[in-house]
Scaffold this motif. Structure first.
Motif, mmCIF file in Angstrom:
data_model
loop_
_atom_site.group_PDB
_atom_site.id
_atom_site.type_symbol
_atom_site.label_atom_id
_atom_site.label_comp_id
_atom_site.label_asym_id
_atom_site.label_seq_id
_atom_site.Cartn_x
_atom_site.Cartn_y
_atom_site.Cartn_z
ATOM 1 N N HIS A 96 52.549 46.849 26.881
ATOM 2 C CA HIS A 96 52.029 46.488 28.205
ATOM 3 C C HIS A 96 53.156 46.443 29.244
ATOM 4 C CE1 HIS A 96 49.498 44.562 31.233
ATOM 5 N NE2 HIS A 96 50.424 43.619 31.372
ATOM 6 N N GLU A 97 54.267 45.821 28.893
ATOM 7 C CA GLU A 97 55.396 45.715 29.821
ATOM 8 C C GLU A 97 55.993 47.084 30.135
ATOM 9 O OE1 GLU A 97 57.016 41.262 28.583
ATOM 10 O OE2 GLU A 97 57.613 43.020 27.423
ATOM 11 N N ASN A 98 56.070 47.954 29.126
ATOM 12 C CA ASN A 98 56.566 49.313 29.363
ATOM 13 C C ASN A 98 55.658 50.065 30.324
ATOM 14 O OD1 ASN A 98 58.972 50.627 27.719
ATOM 15 N ND2 ASN A 98 58.119 49.002 26.425
ATOM 16 N N ILE A 99 54.361 49.909 30.147
ATOM 17 C CA ILE A 99 53.416 50.593 31.028
ATOM 18 C C ILE A 99 53.569 50.095 32.462
ATOM 19 C CG2 ILE A 99 50.974 50.937 31.565
ATOM 20 C CD1 ILE A 99 51.914 52.601 29.210
ATOM 21 N N LEU A 100 53.705 48.787 32.624
ATOM 22 C CA LEU A 100 53.867 48.232 33.972
ATOM 23 C C LEU A 100 55.123 48.762 34.646
ATOM 24 C CD1 LEU A 100 52.786 44.487 33.609
ATOM 25 C CD2 LEU A 100 51.522 46.375 34.674
ATOM 26 N N MET A 101 56.172 49.047 33.866
ATOM 27 C CA MET A 101 57.388 49.618 34.446
ATOM 28 C C MET A 101 57.104 50.954 35.120
ATOM 29 S SD MET A 101 59.990 47.606 34.096
ATOM 30 C CE MET A 101 61.412 48.685 34.254
ATOM 31 N N GLY A 102 56.099 51.669 34.615
ATOM 32 C CA GLY A 102 55.723 52.934 35.228
ATOM 33 C C GLY A 102 55.122 52.771 36.603
ATOM 34 N N GLY A 103 54.634 51.562 36.913
ATOM 35 C CA GLY A 103 54.053 51.292 38.227
ATOM 36 C C GLY A 103 54.999 50.602 39.177
ATOM 37 N N TYR A 104 56.286 50.720 38.908
ATOM 38 C CA TYR A 104 57.280 50.006 39.723
ATOM 39 C C TYR A 104 57.161 50.341 41.209
ATOM 40 C CZ TYR A 104 61.818 48.378 41.414
ATOM 41 O OH TYR A 104 62.809 47.745 42.118
ATOM 42 N N LEU A 105 56.907 51.597 41.523
ATOM 43 C CA LEU A 105 56.860 52.006 42.928
ATOM 44 C C LEU A 105 55.632 51.461 43.660
ATOM 45 C CD1 LEU A 105 58.044 55.742 42.766
ATOM 46 C CD2 LEU A 105 59.377 53.729 43.406
ATOM 47 N N ILE A 106 54.614 51.035 42.911
ATOM 48 C CA ILE A 106 53.402 50.507 43.553
ATOM 49 C C ILE A 106 53.224 49.019 43.244
ATOM 50 C CG2 ILE A 106 52.217 52.737 43.563
ATOM 51 C CD1 ILE A 106 50.637 51.762 41.088
ATOM 52 N N ARG A 107 54.283 48.371 42.767
ATOM 53 C CA ARG A 107 54.187 46.989 42.287
ATOM 54 C C ARG A 107 53.707 46.011 43.363
ATOM 55 N NH1 ARG A 107 59.207 48.207 43.689
ATOM 56 N NH2 ARG A 107 60.582 46.674 44.678
ATOM 57 N N LYS A 108 53.933 46.307 44.626
ATOM 58 C CA LYS A 108 53.552 45.384 45.695
ATOM 59 C C LYS A 108 52.064 45.456 46.030
ATOM 60 C CE LYS A 108 58.120 45.299 47.843
ATOM 61 N NZ LYS A 108 58.909 45.546 49.082
ATOM 62 N N ASP A 109 51.408 46.530 45.593
ATOM 63 C CA ASP A 109 49.965 46.683 45.806
ATOM 64 C C ASP A 109 49.263 46.263 44.525
ATOM 65 O OD1 ASP A 109 47.346 47.519 46.227
ATOM 66 O OD2 ASP A 109 47.940 49.310 47.346
ATOM 67 N N ARG A 110 48.953 44.969 44.402
ATOM 68 C CA ARG A 110 48.420 44.440 43.157
ATOM 69 C C ARG A 110 47.077 45.065 42.776
ATOM 70 N NH1 ARG A 110 52.440 42.647 40.557
ATOM 71 N NH2 ARG A 110 51.014 41.480 39.210
ATOM 72 N N ARG A 111 46.245 45.320 43.779
ATOM 73 C CA ARG A 111 44.938 45.918 43.494
ATOM 74 C C ARG A 111 45.102 47.313 42.914
ATOM 75 N NH1 ARG A 111 41.983 49.601 45.620
ATOM 76 N NH2 ARG A 111 43.366 49.814 47.428
ATOM 77 N N LEU A 112 45.958 48.133 43.528
ATOM 78 C CA LEU A 112 46.187 49.484 43.035
ATOM 79 C C LEU A 112 46.820 49.451 41.649
ATOM 80 C CD1 LEU A 112 46.161 52.530 43.464
ATOM 81 C CD2 LEU A 112 48.346 52.333 44.666
ATOM 82 N N LEU A 113 47.728 48.510 41.441
ATOM 83 C CA LEU A 113 48.377 48.391 40.136
ATOM 84 C C LEU A 113 47.345 48.110 39.044
ATOM 85 C CD1 LEU A 113 51.296 48.422 38.949
ATOM 86 C CD2 LEU A 113 51.243 45.924 39.110
ATOM 87 N N ARG A 114 46.396 47.191 39.328
ATOM 88 C CA ARG A 114 45.347 46.881 38.350
ATOM 89 C C ARG A 114 44.442 48.088 38.100
ATOM 90 N NH1 ARG A 114 45.191 41.990 41.257
ATOM 91 N NH2 ARG A 114 43.400 42.731 42.461
ATOM 92 N N GLU A 115 44.113 48.807 39.171
ATOM 93 C CA GLU A 115 43.255 49.983 39.028
ATOM 94 C C GLU A 115 43.924 51.046 38.157
ATOM 95 O OE1 GLU A 115 42.356 51.363 42.923
ATOM 96 O OE2 GLU A 115 40.887 49.784 43.341
#
Length: 250
Positions: A96-115
């Motif tokens: 899970h943590e590795n996958i979230l690292m892939g969203g680093y550039l969109i980390r500030k957009d929580r809704r987009l990150l969840r989607e």
């Protein structure tokens, strides 16, 4: 529509030119496979596209916009993501943590990150099934699936894959191949480098043969696979007129 274009690209390391005038195009929604002997410059093509290596000459463009020489984060923002050859995950971190690292550039957009996370879990089930497991405890095939899944967090238009079959057993290989095909059917353009020529050209819509830092042949994957010289060098035989492969005489 051409997504990626390389024209006369020269690049190398320590003053030596590995790529010596590479011309290459990737059309939208295609899978292009680069094959060739060791030292031909295949992986260097991916590095120069992703911004990890700066070209000394030539042009690289994405959707008509020049990207040659731009920093890797800028290339990422333009929709190009690369999955390295190996050791791309953080082994002590969970899946899970590795996958979230892939969203680093969109980390500030929580809704987009969840989607995006929901999308990745749906497309690559192992992301949900092994979410809490350390990435270092995954098999080679599972790691490769998670590596590809991580880059999907940015919803790239073009994915660069460097030797996706490396070190995988047949079952894992089939799973990774199926994922690549599914991504392409969903609209993602793929450029991959593959030593397993039969597998790579079997997945691809287009084939590129490199030798000595140059493109020697570029055509549909079927025509590249059936080219007599390619069949002889890489597929263990020559291609018969009917399309079958037979061993060389003598």
């Amino acid at each position: 529509m051409t997504v990626l274009s390389m024209k006369g690209v020269v690049a190398g390391y320590g003053g030596g030119a590995v790529l010596q005038g590479v011309d290459l195009d990737c059309a939208e929604r295609t899978v292009t496979c680069i094959v060739g002997p060791n030292g031909a410059g295949k992986s260097t093509v991916l590095r120069v596209i992703s911004g990890l290596l700066r070209p000394s000459a030539g042009e690289i463009s994405m959707d008509g916009e020049a990207i040659g020489g731009r920093a890797p984060d800028e290339v990422l923002r333009r929709g190009i993501a690369q999955v390295p050859q190996s050791h791309a995950l953080f082994p002590a971190m969970s899946v899970h943590e590795n996958i979230l690292m892939g969203g680093y550039l969109i980390r500030k957009d929580r809704r987009l990150l969840r989607e995006r996370l929901d999308m990745v879990r749906d497309r690559v089930p192992i992301v949900a099934e092994r979410a809490g497991d350390s990435a270092g405890n995954l098999s080679g095939g599972q790691r490769r699936m998670v590596e590809i899944a991580r880059c999907l967090m940015l919803d790239p238009r073009l994915i660069l894959l460097d030797e996706p079959s490396l070190g995988l057993d047949p079952r894992s290989l089939a799973g990774v191949a199926a994922l690549i095909q599914e991504l392409n059917r969903a609209g993602t353009t793929v450029l991959l480098v593959e030593q397993n020529v039969r597998l790579g050209l079997g997945l691809a819509t287009h084939g590129v043969v490199m030798e000595g830092g140059r493109v020697r042949l570029s055509d549909t994957a079927e025509k590249v696979r059936d080219h007599p010289e390619i069949a002889s060098l890489y597929l263990g035989g020559t291609t018969a007129p009917s399309g079958s492969t037979r061993a060389p005489a003598g």
